[in-house]
Design a protein around this motif. Structure first.
Motif, PDB file in Angstrom:
ATOM      1  N   TRP A 188       9.344  15.328 -40.612  1.00 39.50           N
ATOM      2  CA  TRP A 188       9.365  15.362 -39.154  1.00 39.50           C
ATOM      3  C   TRP A 188      10.494  16.289 -38.667  1.00 39.50           C
ATOM      4  N   ARG A 189      11.627  16.208 -39.327  1.00 35.49           N
ATOM      5  CA  ARG A 189      12.800  16.986 -38.935  1.00 35.49           C
ATOM      6  C   ARG A 189      12.634  18.475 -39.262  1.00 35.49           C
ATOM      7  N   THR A 190      11.922  18.787 -40.326  1.00 32.57           N
ATOM      8  CA  THR A 190      11.845  20.172 -40.779  1.00 32.57           C
ATOM      9  C   THR A 190      10.555  20.891 -40.392  1.00 32.57           C
ATOM     10  N   ASP A 191       9.502  20.171 -40.068  1.00 34.11           N
ATOM     11  CA  ASP A 191       8.230  20.801 -39.719  1.00 34.11           C
ATOM     12  C   ASP A 191       8.342  21.536 -38.383  1.00 34.11           C
ATOM     13  N   LYS A 192       7.783  22.711 -38.324  1.00 37.36           N
ATOM     14  CA  LYS A 192       7.884  23.568 -37.147  1.00 37.36           C
ATOM     15  C   LYS A 192       7.344  22.893 -35.881  1.00 37.36           C
ATOM     16  N   TYR A 193       6.267  22.152 -35.999  1.00 37.19           N
ATOM     17  CA  TYR A 193       5.642  21.531 -34.831  1.00 37.19           C
ATOM     18  C   TYR A 193       6.084  20.083 -34.627  1.00 37.19           C
ATOM     19  N   LEU A 194       6.253  19.362 -35.722  1.00 42.08           N
ATOM     20  CA  LEU A 194       6.642  17.951 -35.595  1.00 42.08           C
ATOM     21  C   LEU A 194       8.031  17.775 -35.012  1.00 42.08           C
ATOM     22  N   ARG A 195       8.948  18.705 -35.278  1.00 41.39           N
ATOM     23  CA  ARG A 195      10.312  18.525 -34.788  1.00 41.39           C
ATOM     24  C   ARG A 195      10.395  18.582 -33.269  1.00 41.39           C
ATOM     25  N   LYS A 196       9.347  19.073 -32.607  1.00 44.19           N
ATOM     26  CA  LYS A 196       9.293  19.091 -31.145  1.00 44.19           C
ATOM     27  C   LYS A 196       8.720  17.796 -30.584  1.00 44.19           C
ATOM     28  N   LEU A 197       8.224  16.939 -31.454  1.00 41.72           N
ATOM     29  CA  LEU A 197       7.626  15.676 -31.034  1.00 41.72           C
ATOM     30  C   LEU A 197       8.730  14.656 -30.756  1.00 41.72           C
ATOM     31  N   ASP A 198       8.825  14.212 -29.518  1.00 42.05           N
ATOM     32  CA  ASP A 198       9.840  13.238 -29.120  1.00 42.05           C
ATOM     33  C   ASP A 198       9.197  11.855 -29.134  1.00 42.05           C
ATOM     34  N   ALA A 199       9.359  11.141 -30.215  1.00 46.39           N
ATOM     35  CA  ALA A 199       8.706   9.838 -30.360  1.00 46.39           C
ATOM     36  C   ALA A 199       9.508   8.970 -31.316  1.00 46.39           C
ATOM     37  N   MET A 200       9.119   7.713 -31.397  1.00 42.10           N
ATOM     38  CA  MET A 200       9.696   6.780 -32.359  1.00 42.10           C
ATOM     39  C   MET A 200       8.550   6.018 -33.009  1.00 42.10           C
ATOM     40  N   LEU A 201       8.727   5.680 -34.262  1.00 44.04           N
ATOM     41  CA  LEU A 201       7.747   4.880 -34.994  1.00 44.04           C
ATOM     42  C   LEU A 201       8.418   3.624 -35.524  1.00 44.04           C
ATOM     43  N   VAL A 202       7.691   2.531 -35.511  1.00 45.50           N
ATOM     44  CA  VAL A 202       8.144   1.319 -36.175  1.00 45.50           C
ATOM     45  C   VAL A 202       7.205   1.101 -37.349  1.00 45.50           C
ATOM     46  N   VAL A 203       7.770   0.961 -38.523  1.00 45.08           N
ATOM     47  CA  VAL A 203       6.986   0.675 -39.726  1.00 45.08           C
ATOM     48  C   VAL A 203       7.560  -0.581 -40.373  1.00 45.08           C
ATOM     49  N   ALA A 204       6.690  -1.369 -40.951  1.00 47.87           N
ATOM     50  CA  ALA A 204       7.154  -2.620 -41.552  1.00 47.87           C
ATOM     51  C   ALA A 204       6.207  -3.053 -42.658  1.00 47.87           C
TER      52      ALA A 204
END
Length: 125
Positions: free
Chosen positions: A28-44
């Motif tokens: 998410w941090r390094t992908d050219k397009y994903l790093r522009k995505l302002d979101a949060m995920l909860v995983v469990a």
């Protein structure tokens, strides 16, 4: 519009949620397009709860309780307070915490969709 490149989690850790979350955060941090995505995920899973942020952070709460969104802080505070009450089930805590959050935050409503993680009994070997 450019295509979004898929995020592939390593096949070496299919059951290790923490490792998979870190790999997702790294992508998410390094992908050219994903790093522009302002979101949060909860995983469990049955043992761990994690929050993955758009900044690439993977956060594990000390008590396993997570709240995100506009009413997240209200629901989180209410759930932590309710968790100390004996005889309250996890479902009852969630419903009461969301009711409190909806009363405090104009962007939060009382409609709750809940998913439960059911623990399977493993046969003794």
């Amino acid at each position: 519009m450019p295509a979004i490149s898929p995020v592939l989690l390593p096949s070496t850790s299919p059951l290790q949620l923490t490792r998979a979350a870190v790999e997702l955060a790294k992508a998410w941090r390094t992908d050219k397009y994903l790093r522009k995505l302002d979101a949060m995920l909860v995983v469990a899973d049955a043992k761990v709860s994690l929050t993955i942020t758009g900044n690439g952070d993977v956060l594990e709460p000390h008590d396993g309780i997570i709240g995100i969104g506009s009413g997240g802080p209200y629901a989180l505070a209410a759930a932590r307070a309710l968790a100390d009450i004996p005889d309250l089930t996890a479902e009852a805590i969630v419903r009461k915490a969301m009711k409190i959050a909806a009363d405090c935050c104009i962007y939060t409503n009382e409609n709750v969709n809940m998913e439960q993680i059911v623990l399977e009994d493993k046969p003794a070997s």
